[in-house]
Write an enzyme that holds these catalytic residues in place. Structure first.
Site: not given
Ligand code: SF4
Length: 293
Positions: A79, A129, A131, A197, A225, A227, A269
């Site tokens: 991140h 987060h 990031e 991404c 997480s 995502n 992940s």
């Molecule tokens: S989801 Fe995976 S590939 Fe996409 S930015 Fe996050 S760590 Fe990188």
């Protein structure tokens, strides 16, 4: 996509570790191999998956706060981290091993460049987060984070040159709403960057396609997480029987009662072995033909 056969369990086309997580794992393992005696640390979890963090902790990677680290190597998670964190690590005489995902790094560079060029930056994402915290750090204080377009109303924009970026794991449809709302404010100059991404986009598309064709869809991934939370959001809007779990132990027999078509999708992940365990446990539940758990 072809229809799922009755009583079939299908895993989404894009599942398992993403490129950035694979890379962070490789970097962390190399750091462990090369620095066995020095001590290898991460500032919080290296990725948002408890099973993987436990595995790496057994191999010697110690999650710690910077204040508690006296010597050794600090691995920066996928991140990323703010420039201030890198300086603090170096000031303590510790070595940095940077596992920041290149996609995150690219957004950091964009934010840094916008700030240097005099833009005020809108960051679409979750302000807690890591990031997004790192992006704030790269903005040098010339940015604001919004979780949706409604929050734009709370920002006092200092000038009329605006840059917009998104956390890498957000939903494109929600990002577009933020961009549109910024456009409506009538700024003289707006620079928009698509920083979601490509892995996230493919993963979201393949989970959505599977959800359309499933009676039940199980999303596997860490509860922290970002995502994985987005995948759950997407799939639960398509399929009523959407569930988010971290491990096979959380599966409930009742979810699968009368369900012929079962889908599995995973966050970026989630390791393959956890996906396999979940698949096998669902198969077992189906074979037992039980539905009262
Ligand atoms: S989801 Fe995976 S590939 Fe996409 S930015 Fe996050 S760590 Fe990188």
């Amino acid at each position: 996509m072809k229809s799922l056969a009755e009583n079939k369990i299908e895993v989404a086309q894009c599942s398992g570790f993403c490129f950035g997580v694979k890379r962070a794992m490789r970097i962390a393992k190399e750091a462990l191999d090369k620095n066995k005696d020095a001590g290898v640390y991460s500032l919080g979890p290296i990725i948002h998956n408890n099973q993987v963090v436990e595995e790496l902790t057994k191999e010697g990677l110690k999650p710690a706060s910077l204040d508690d680290i006296k010597k050794g190597v600090v691995v920066i998670s996928s991140h990323g981290a703010a420039p201030k964190v890198f300086s603090q690590i170096k000031a303590k005489g510790l070595r940095v091993v940077d596992a920041t995902c290149p996609y995150v790094m690219s957004t950091q560079k964009t934010v840094e460049a916008l700030s240097k060029d005099g833009y005020f930056i809108v960051i679409f994402g979750d302000r807690r987060h890591p990031e997004v915290e790192s992006l704030m750090g790269f903005s040098g204080g010339t940015a604001a984070v919004v979780k949706d377009e409604k929050e734009l109303g709370t920002i006092e924009f200092p000038h009329k040159k605006i840059g917009i970026v998104s956390q890498t794991t957000q939903l494109p449809a929600n990002y577009i709403k933020v961009i549109s709302a910024v456009m409506e404010k009538g700024f003289s100059e707006i620079r928009i960057f698509n920083t979601i991404c490509s892995d996230t986009q493919k993963r979201q598309e393949s989970a959505a396609a599977l959800a359309k064709d499933s009676d039940v869809i199980v999303i596997i991934g860490g509860k922290m997480s970002a995502n994985t939370k987005r995948l759950f959001e997407i799939c639960s809007n398509i399929c009523k029987g959407t569930y988010h779990i971290e491990t096979a132990d959380e599966l409930k027999k009742a979810w699968f009662k009368g369900a012929g078509r079962i889908g599995i999708a995973s966050g970026a992940s989630t390791p393959d072995w956890v996906i396999e365990e979940v698949k096998n446990k669902i198969l077992m539940i189906k074979e037992e033909g039980m539905g009262n758990g």
